[in-house]
Every structure is written in structure tokens, then in C-alpha cells.
Scaffold this motif. Structure first.
Motif, PDB file in Angstrom:
ATOM      1  N   VAL A   1      18.880  17.507   4.725  1.00 45.09           N
ATOM      2  CA  VAL A   1      18.603  16.559   3.864  1.00 45.09           C
ATOM      3  C   VAL A   1      17.523  15.812   4.171  1.00 45.09           C
ATOM      4  O   VAL A   1      17.682  14.971   5.433  1.00 45.09           O
ATOM      5  N   SER A   2      16.341  15.336   3.663  1.00 48.32           N
ATOM      6  CA  SER A   2      15.562  14.512   4.171  1.00 48.32           C
ATOM      7  C   SER A   2      15.391  13.031   3.221  1.00 48.32           C
ATOM      8  O   SER A   2      15.603  13.295   2.114  1.00 48.32           O
ATOM      9  N   LEU A   3      15.342  12.100   3.954  1.00 48.70           N
ATOM     10  CA  LEU A   3      15.424  11.000   3.206  1.00 48.70           C
ATOM     11  C   LEU A   3      13.927  10.322   3.119  1.00 48.70           C
ATOM     12  O   LEU A   3      13.223  10.474   4.181  1.00 48.70           O
ATOM     13  N   GLY A   4      13.293   9.865   2.039  1.00 48.50           N
ATOM     14  CA  GLY A   4      12.011   9.446   1.864  1.00 48.50           C
ATOM     15  C   GLY A   4      11.957   7.957   1.571  1.00 48.50           C
ATOM     16  O   GLY A   4      13.078   7.411   1.286  1.00 48.50           O
ATOM     17  N   TYR A   5      11.129   7.330   1.632  1.00 53.93           N
ATOM     18  CA  TYR A   5      10.787   5.851   1.098  1.00 53.93           C
ATOM     19  C   TYR A   5       9.750   5.496   0.512  1.00 53.93           C
ATOM     20  O   TYR A   5       8.528   6.219   0.489  1.00 53.93           O
ATOM     21  N   GLU A   6       9.753   4.438  -0.680  1.00 55.49           N
ATOM     22  CA  GLU A   6       8.546   3.888  -1.091  1.00 55.49           C
ATOM     23  C   GLU A   6       8.834   2.314  -0.834  1.00 55.49           C
ATOM     24  O   GLU A   6       9.663   1.540  -1.397  1.00 55.49           O
ATOM     25  N   ILE A   7       7.727   1.958  -0.090  1.00 55.33           N
ATOM     26  CA  ILE A   7       7.891   0.445   0.487  1.00 55.33           C
ATOM     27  C   ILE A   7       6.790  -0.401  -0.203  1.00 55.33           C
ATOM     28  O   ILE A   7       5.650   0.391  -0.536  1.00 55.33           O
ATOM     29  N   PHE A   8       7.165  -1.444  -0.886  1.00 53.89           N
ATOM     30  CA  PHE A   8       5.983  -2.362  -1.398  1.00 53.89           C
ATOM     31  C   PHE A   8       6.030  -3.619  -0.454  1.00 53.89           C
ATOM     32  O   PHE A   8       7.089  -4.090  -0.114  1.00 53.89           O
ATOM     33  N   ASP A   9       4.876  -4.148  -0.381  1.00 50.95           N
ATOM     34  CA  ASP A   9       4.895  -5.700   0.121  1.00 50.95           C
ATOM     35  C   ASP A   9       5.067  -6.664  -1.096  1.00 50.95           C
ATOM     36  O   ASP A   9       4.535  -6.788  -2.058  1.00 50.95           O
ATOM     37  N   HIS A  10       6.165  -7.399  -0.638  1.00 49.52           N
ATOM     38  CA  HIS A  10       6.835  -8.325  -1.869  1.00 49.52           C
ATOM     39  C   HIS A  10       6.509  -9.860  -1.200  1.00 49.52           C
ATOM     40  O   HIS A  10       6.926 -10.230  -0.315  1.00 49.52           O
ATOM     41  N   CYS A  11       5.428 -10.165  -1.857  1.00 50.59           N
ATOM     42  CA  CYS A  11       5.010 -11.503  -1.400  1.00 50.59           C
ATOM     43  C   CYS A  11       4.927 -12.607  -2.195  1.00 50.59           C
ATOM     44  O   CYS A  11       4.536 -13.855  -1.958  1.00 50.59           O
ATOM     45  N   SER A  12       5.802 -12.522  -3.621  1.00 54.72           N
ATOM     46  CA  SER A  12       5.751 -13.422  -4.270  1.00 54.72           C
ATOM     47  C   SER A  12       7.198 -13.309  -5.113  1.00 54.72           C
ATOM     48  O   SER A  12       7.698 -12.398  -5.112  1.00 54.72           O
ATOM     49  N   GLU A  13       7.633 -14.431  -5.789  1.00 57.29           N
ATOM     50  CA  GLU A  13       8.865 -14.461  -6.405  1.00 57.29           C
ATOM     51  C   GLU A  13       8.652 -13.972  -7.887  1.00 57.29           C
ATOM     52  O   GLU A  13       9.662 -13.528  -8.520  1.00 57.29           O
ATOM     53  N   VAL A  14       7.533 -13.989  -8.570  1.00 58.21           N
ATOM     54  CA  VAL A  14       7.163 -13.894  -9.801  1.00 58.21           C
ATOM     55  C   VAL A  14       6.282 -13.019 -10.193  1.00 58.21           C
ATOM     56  O   VAL A  14       5.929 -12.554 -11.332  1.00 58.21           O
ATOM     57  N   GLN A  15       5.258 -12.341  -9.285  1.00 60.23           N
ATOM     58  CA  GLN A  15       4.284 -11.699  -9.477  1.00 60.23           C
ATOM     59  C   GLN A  15       4.214 -10.203  -8.797  1.00 60.23           C
ATOM     60  O   GLN A  15       3.234  -9.570  -8.512  1.00 60.23           O
ATOM     61  N   ASN A  16       5.458  -9.548  -8.466  1.00 57.00           N
ATOM     62  CA  ASN A  16       5.492  -8.416  -7.774  1.00 57.00           C
ATOM     63  C   ASN A  16       6.247  -7.479  -8.739  1.00 57.00           C
ATOM     64  O   ASN A  16       7.012  -6.503  -8.165  1.00 57.00           O
ATOM     65  N   PHE A  17       6.370  -7.705 -10.165  1.00 60.75           N
ATOM     66  CA  PHE A  17       6.860  -6.610 -10.911  1.00 60.75           C
ATOM     67  C   PHE A  17       6.399  -5.221 -10.825  1.00 60.75           C
ATOM     68  O   PHE A  17       7.280  -4.184 -11.386  1.00 60.75           O
TER      69      PHE A  17
END
Length: 817
Positions: free
Chosen positions: A82-98
Motif C-alpha cells: 500500500v502506498s501513502l501519498g500526500y497533498e501539502i499546502f503552504d499555510h501562512c495565514s489564520e484566515v486566508q488559507n481556505f
């Protein structure tokens, strides 16, 4: 807000850092870029994190997740086949990363509205991150409705422990509660109670402040000053207030960016000789130790998550940064000048040296690493994996995965991984001391663990104190001397003056330094005592030498009274016995014996019966004796002087037995007095500080001295009548004997009352018994001994003729006058 087409097209260069395909996808939110305050806009605009300053520390966290997933994919035991993948996002704000949140929740960038939430087919099975509590509190509700597991690696606010609001939230770092408890333990260890708390406006800081206020409520610690500076320009006011209040201990519970600005301001404002307690967010800040002048601010003690080295991580980072594919892709992007808004681009990442990444604060590395393994272990359980592989046909729903994650209980790099009912892990903290002369500039000086049991240790000799080895002091008032109580004179309990606890109280400094505790009734203490001593119980024992002597004296008196009674009975018809009172003599002898018996009740432990008999026997019986003496002396005067002058009065006296009536009335009055002044046992704890004197005390409506005063009044009558009969015939002259006996009565009881008012002690009972015996012996010796002597040794004077001759001589004498 929309995603850029570049992201949706899944450019190959983006997938190398921020995306990886696999059978199951994990989401990751890391602050690869960050800023203190994001610019506001008048119209909707997707935030481009890449436009903000690059964070090597955030990039390191991203690499830890990639490293853990690669390690699991290469393992043959966790998820074989089984392979695990990932989806990573740069989270640089409290209210503008939706946008990143929506990308996790909606597969193929669309949301299908279904009747049953459990049928939702999310893009990711679980989410790691984000770092800060405020960021997490903003986006967490989106994941809670579908029970999508959020395994957090850095948010410590205790509000996230509320399972009603955040049912699918778990974390691999302890909450603020554990860290605040550790800080309080450190303050108590070094007896610091005059504290300043500096925070920021984030949930991380505000939550810790409230926990700290609640935690010190029942301690001796005072929060003398708290501040949330809005801008660095206000820091000088904060430091001025701290110096004005003479506070030497400053807790700085802020994010790293605020702590850095604060310490820089402390250097500029010449803040010296302080102890700074750093929270885990900046306790291993790699940038601050290089600041010029940092050594002047004082001692810095930090709280940090247990730093665990990840085997193979350094090699992974060097290998990842050495790959040329990302660098080539980046150059192509620069040429195309394409700006992405999906926050999966990092133009600065390729320029970061691997050594710089490894140099960053490693505090959160193990938490991220653990978070990935927690999800992988839960998948292992759901897919029923073994050495032959996993059951890929099993459909994985987030709520099923959450259920398995909550059951986690395994060891990872020799540390236990588990969650409590609130989704919080065991606490594992290290305590560090900053030493700018060493490399690295942090020395581990203590630890705090809650698994398997709570343990706390700190070695103060390893701390780099600014006082050259001595522990600094931070108190509003100096501690009181032993035996003194604190009296607060300000709103803070730490500000006080000292008062010595009065006698019969003590102070327990460890339990309550603000109250003098009264001793028990059977205890005593001197002023300024820290404990009470047992009182000695004191009473007159029968075996005491004085007791034995008095009892022998009473016994001898009873023997003499019995002997005289026998003697008088055998010579009852003789003139001496008749002139002494006849039948009245036997009453007097019996009452003298009764008054002497009261001495027997003066010894041993007092009780109700003893006290009543002791206070009643002597006054009643002795009153009868004195009334008999008064009547006898009055009768003689009547016979010789008043019979002729007042014949009718004399006739009435004889007719109505005036002598017995007087005795009865006097005895009845005395009996009433005794009833109104009854006594009961008393444990005297006032007279002597170290003794409990067991005695009898009056409880009636009149004092017991009234009975003695009434007896004294009868004694005065005896004096008067005796004086009136001083010229009577010698055989009838009782003036000397009565006067002597009454005088002994007065002397003995005057001595008793003098002792009572001057020196009250247990020997009052002895003096009381001695007075009783003296009074009884006075009548026995002065009144009955002379008559017994005549009966035994002068029988010629005990004849009718002798008495007649005495009367004739008195008559002739009167006639000549």
C-alpha cells in the motif's frame, strides 16, 4: 477564491515537493512562508503565500512529513503493498488559507451533496497541521462535521481538547495545560512568587495566560503584572512597569516572532538581571543567541518538547535538496513568470542549504513524524495488514480511521504514542538553560514527564545564572521568620508584613502562611510557635505525700471524735458533759466527723459526685457545729444574766426549744446556699499555659464563698456571746475555747483565699483540705479536749458539789457588785 490552473493541472515539479500520489492521501499544512500581519484588501483575493518571507523552519516541518511517508512506503511491515501519498499546502495565514481546506475536502474540486455524511468521498483521509492554535481554530470546524481526523503537531490551546466542539481533533504535542503546570513547578521549586507574564494576541498565548491564572490560584505565586503588547513600540512601557514593580521573573509565552521582538527590545532598553522563562514556541530559537548584548538580559530558561533525533532524516534532507529536478523546474517557472495562488509553490526552497534546514528548531519534528505514523498504524489495523499484504478492498471512511487513531498505543523510537479521552498525548518536556558560551547554546537541565507517572526534575547547578551561581530572588515581601504570620496589606497576597502568632496558636508555613491556627484544648504554645505541645494533666493524686499526710490527719481526727463520743457517752450524766451541751455534744462531734470526711473527696480525678460532696459536706456540717457553739454560749448567758432580767423571753426560749430551732434554721439556710452554689468538674486551661488543672468549679447562681461567709457570721455570734459570758463561773466559761476555735477557722480560710487570689495551682485543693482540717481540729481541740481532760484526769472537778460551789462563788461576787 479560486485555485490556479497550474495547480489543477498537477505540474510535475509541484508534485515533487507538495504532492505525491498514492493509494491513500494525507493532507499537510505547514508555514513555509509566513508574516506577522497579512495585508487586507477591499475585494476577495486568494492569498499567495510565496509573496511572504520564507521560513526555513516551516520548510523543515514539510520535509519531516515527506520523510515519514517515504519511510513508511519503504517499510514492509506497516503497509505492505500500500502506498501513502500526500497533498501539502503552504499555510501562512489564520484566515486566508481556505482554498487548501476545500481541496482536502472535495475530490476533483467539487462537492457532492449527499444525505449521509459518511458517504462523502474526501480527497484526503486525515490532515496534519496547521502549526498555530489560532490557525487551527479557524479551519478545524470544516473537518469536524465529517469527522475527518486532524492530527495536529503544534496547536496547544486547551479549547481544542473540547470533544463536543472538536470531536475529530487529536494532537501529538501536549496542550498548554501541561506546559503551564511545568512552569508553575519551576516557580515553586525556586520559590519565585512575584511574576510577570507577557503574551500576545494569539489563542496559544491567551489560553496559557488563563491557565496560569487558574493554576496559581491556590499557590503562593502572585501574577504581579501581565501584558499583551500590541506593537514592539510599546515594549519600553512594559519593561518600565516591570522594573517599577521590582519583578525579576518574566514568563514569555508567545510565538517565536513576538518573542524575538521582545528580547531585542529588552536589549535596547538595557533590561538587566532578569530570569526569562521561554515557552516551547521559542525556547530553542536558533536566531536569538547570536544577538549582540543578549548576555546582559539575564538568565533564559526554556521549556521544550522532548527533542528526538529522527534516524535518516538528515540524509533525506541532503538528498532532497541535491535533486536537480526541482531546481530545473524552478528555473523554468521563473522564465515563464507564472505566479501560482494555490500555495503549493516555493520559489525559495531550492536555494535553501540542507545544513540550514537541519539547523532549524527541531522541537516539532517528532510530533510531525508521530502524526504520520499514527495514521499509518490506524490504516494498518483497518486494512488488516500482515506479512502477506493488506486488504485493499476495505473501504476507508474518515470516521472509521478516527476510531482506530484514538485507540493508538504503540512505541515509536522508544517513546509511547497514545491519546487520552481528550485526544492529547502524554507530556514529555525538557527544560533547557541558555548558555551563550557553549555550542549549541542550550543545555538540558531538567525534565517533566506524565508517562508512566508524573515526574519532575531540575538541576539548578547546571543553570547559567546571571548571579554567578546563586538562585535569583523575586518576591514582593521577604519571608516571615518562623512563627510569624503574613498580614496582607495590598491586593496581592505576596505583599505582606509579619506578625508573631500569639500564645496558644501556631503557624504551619507550608499549609497556610496567612493564619495562626489555634491549639487544641489539651495543647499549648508560646508566642511565635510552629507547633503545639501537649499539656500536662494535673490533679491531686491519692498517692502524693501531702495527700497521704492529710488523709492520716483526717483518720486521726475521726478516731479522736469517736473516742470522745464514747467517753462522753459513758459520762453522759456527769456535770462536765451536761455543761458542755449534753446531747448537743454528740451532734457537734458527728458534724465534725462529717466536715472532716469532705477531705476524702479532694483527691483523685474530680467528678460530679466528688465536687458536690466536697463543696457541701464541710459548709453544712461545720455550720451545725458553729450554730451549736453559738446556741451553747447564748444559753449560758441567758441562764446567768437574762433569766432574771427577761424572764418571759427566757421562758419562751425554753418552752419552744429555741436552741434546736436556731440550729435547724441556720442549717437550713446553709443547705440552701450550698444547693445554689453547686460545683462541677473543671479542666482549667487558662491559669497555667502548659497544664490542665483538674478541679471543681461553682456553677450555681451564687458563689461558693457565701457558704463560708455565712459560717463566718455564725462565728461572729459565737464571739459575741462568748464575750458576754467572760465573767461567768469557770466551769461554764467557754469564751477562750470558742474564741480559739473560731479564730483558727478565720485564719485557715483567710490563708486559703489569699492563696486563691495570689497563686492559683493544683495545690489549692490541698490548702482547701488543710483549712477544713484546721477548722475541725480547732473545735475538737479547744472545746472537747479540756472537758475530756477533766473527765479523765480531774474527776474531782466533775462533781455536782464542785459545780455548785462555782455557782455560789459567782453569785456572791455578783451580789457584792
Amino acid at each position: 477564491m479560486c485555485f490556479c490552473q497550474h495547480s489543477l493541472a498537477k505540474d510535475s515539479c509541484v508534485s515533487s515537493e507538495f504532492s505525491l500520489s498514492g493509494d491513500y492521501i494525507l493532507g499537510g499544512l505547514f508555514p513555509v512562508h509566513r508574516g506577522i500581519n497579512n495585508a487586507t484588501s477591499d475585494f476577495p483575493l486568494a492569498l499567495e503565500c510565496d509573496s511572504l518571507p520564507f521560513s526555513a523552519a516551516g520548510y523543515q516541518k514539510l520535509q519531516v512529513m515527506r520523510f515519514a511517508i517515504e519511510e513508511i512506503n519503504n517499510s514492509t511491515s506497516i503497509l505492505p503493498g500500500v502506498s501513502l501519498g500526500y497533498e501539502i499546502f503552504d499555510h501562512c495565514s489564520e484566515v486566508q488559507n481556505f482554498p487548501s481546506v476545500f481541496e482536502f475536502l472535495f475530490k476533483n474540486s467539487s462537492a457532492e451533496i449527499l444525505h449521509y455524511f459518511k458517504e462523502y468521498n474526501h480527497k484526503v483521509l486525515a490532515v496534519l497541521g496547521p502549526l498555530e492554535s489560532s490557525q487551527t481554530l479557524t479551519i478545524a470546524p470544516f473537518f469536524m462535521m465529517d469527522l475527518l481526523p486532524m492530527v495536529n503537531y503544534g496547536s496547544t490551546s486547551t479549547s481544542l481538547s473540547d470533544k463536543e466542539s472538536f470531536p475529530s481533533f487529536l494532537r501529538t504535542v501536549p496542550s498548554n495545560r501541561s506546559q503551564v503546570q511545568l512552569i508553575i513547578r519551576i516557580l515553586q521549586k525556586f520559590e519565585w512568587n512575584w511574576i510577570a507574564f507577557i503574551g500576545d494576541t494569539t489563542d496559544y498565548s491567551q489560553d496559557a495566560l488563563q491557565l496560569f491564572i487558574d493554576g496559581i490560584r491556590n499557590t503562593s505565586i502572585c501574577l504581579a503584572y501581565q501584558e499583551v503588547p500590541t506593537t514592539p513600540s510599546k515594549y519600553h512601557i512594559t519593561f518600565r512597569n516591570i522594573n517599577r514593580l521590582r519583578i525579576n521573573i518574566i514568563i514569555v509565552y508567545t510565538l517565536k516572532v513576538y518573542a524575538t521582538a521582545l528580547i531585542k527590545s529588552a536589549i535596547l532598553n538595557n533590561i538587566h538581571e532578569k530570569v526569562w522563562i521561554a515557552s516551547d514556541a521559542w525556547s530553542l530559537n536558533k536566531g536569538l543567541p547570536s544577538l549582540e548584548g543578549l548576555h546582559t538580559v539575564g538568565t533564559i530558561i526554556g521549556i521544550t518538547e522532548r527533542v528526538v533525533s529522527l534516524p535518516g532524516f538528515s540524509e533525506f534532507v541532503h538528498k532532497s535538496q541535491a535533486e536537480s529536478k526541482y531546481l530545473e523546474c524552478k528555473n523554468r517557472k521563473l522564465q515563464e513568470d507564472v505566479r501560482a495562488t494555490c500555495n503549493q509553490d516555493c520559489y525559495s526552497c531550492s536555494y535553501v542549504n540542507a545544513s540550514k534546514i537541519m539547523y532549524q528548531d527541531p522541537s516539532y519534528n517528532f510530533a510531525i513524524y508521530t502524526g504520520v505514523y499514527v495514521v499509518a498504524k490506524a490504516l494498518h489495523a483497518i486494512l488488516q495488514c500482515d506479512t502477506n499484504g493488506c486488504n485493499k478492498t476495505e473501504r476507508i471512511f474518515p470516521f472509521k480511521l478516527l476510531k482506530e487513531i484514538k485507540k493508538s498505543d504503540f512505541k515509536l523510537l522508544n517513546l509511547v504514542v497514545k491519546f487520552d479521552k481528550n485526544g492529547d498525548p502524554p507530556s514529555r518536556y525538557n527544560i533547557v538553560s541558555w548558555n551563550l558560551d557553549s555550542s549549541p547554546p542550550y543545555e538540558y537541565v531538567g525534565s517533566y514527564d506524565t508517562e508512566p507517572t508524573v515526574s519532575f526534575s531540575i538541576n539548578e547547578t547546571l543553570i547559567h545564572w546571571y548571579t554567578n551561581g546563586t538562585i535569583p530572588v523575586s518576591r514582593c515581601s521577604e519571608d516571615c521568620q518562623m512563627g510569624s504570620v503574613r498580614r496582607s496589606f495590598e491586593i496581592y497576597k505576596c505583599c505582606f508584613h509579619c506578625e508573631v502568632c500569639p500564645k496558644d496558636t501556631y503557624i504551619n508555613h507550608s499549609a497556610d502562611p496567612y493564619s495562626c491556627i489555634p491549639c487544641k484544648k489539651n495543647e499549648w504554645s508560646d508566642p511565635g510557635s510552629t507547633s503545639c505541645k501537649e499539656r500536662v494533666v494535673v490533679y491531686i493524686r491519692v498517692t502524693d505525700p501531702l495527700s497521704i499526710l492529710l488523709l492520716l490527719s483526717v483518720s486521726f481526727m475521726l478516731f479522736l471524735a469517736a473516742a470522745i463520743t464514747i467517753l462522753f457517752a459513758r459520762n453522759y450524766n456527769t456535770p462536765v458533759v451536761r455543761s458542755a451541751g449534753g446531747k448537743m455534744c454528740f451532734l457537734m462531734l458527728g458534724c465534725l466527723s462529717g466536715s472532716g470526711l469532705s477531705v476524702f473527696f479532694s483527691f483523685g480525678v474530680p467528678n460530679e459526685i466528688k465536687c458536690v460532696l466536697r463543696s457541701s459536706f464541710f459548709p453544712i456540717f461545720y455550720t451545725v457545729c458553729l450554730s451549736c457553739l453559738a446556741v451553747r454560749s447564748f444559753q449560758i448567758v441567758c441562764v446567768f444574766k437574762m433569766a432574771a432580767k427577761l424572764p418571759r423571753a427566757y421562758e419562751c426560749w425554753v418552752k419552744y426549744n429555741g436552741q434546736w430551732l436556731f440550729i435547724a434554721v441556720a442549717s437550713t439556710v446553709q443547705l440552701i446556699f450550698c444547693a445554689l452554689s453547686s460545683a462541677r468538674p473543671l479542666n482549667d486551661t487558662v491559669t497555667f499555659k502548659d497544664q490542665i488543672t483538674m478541679n471543681c468549679d461553682a456553677v450555681g447562681v451564687i458563689p461558693p464563698s457565701i457558704t463560708l461567709f455565712f459560717a463566718g457570721f455564725l462565728g461572729i455570734l459565737c464571739f459575741i456571746f462568748s464575750y458576754m459570758g467572760t465573767d461567768l463561773p469557770r466551769n461554764y466559761n467557754e469564751a477562750k475555747s470558742i474564741a480559739f476555735s473560731v479564730l483558727l477557722f478565720y485564719i485557715s480560710w483567710i490563708a486559703y483565699f489569699t492563696s486563691y487570689f495570689i497563686h492559683t495551682s493544683r495545690h489549692l485543693s490541698v490548702i482547701d483540705a488543710f483549712s477544713v482540717l484546721t477548722s475541725s481540729y480547732g473545735i475538737l481541740v479547744s472545746y472537747f479536749f479540756p472537758k475530756s481532760y477533766i473527765i479523765l484526769f480531774k474527776p474531782e472537778k466533775n462533781t455536782q458539789a464542785y459545780f455548785q460551789s462555782c455557782i455560789q462563788d459567782y453569785t456572791q461576787k455578783i451580789s457584792r457588785m
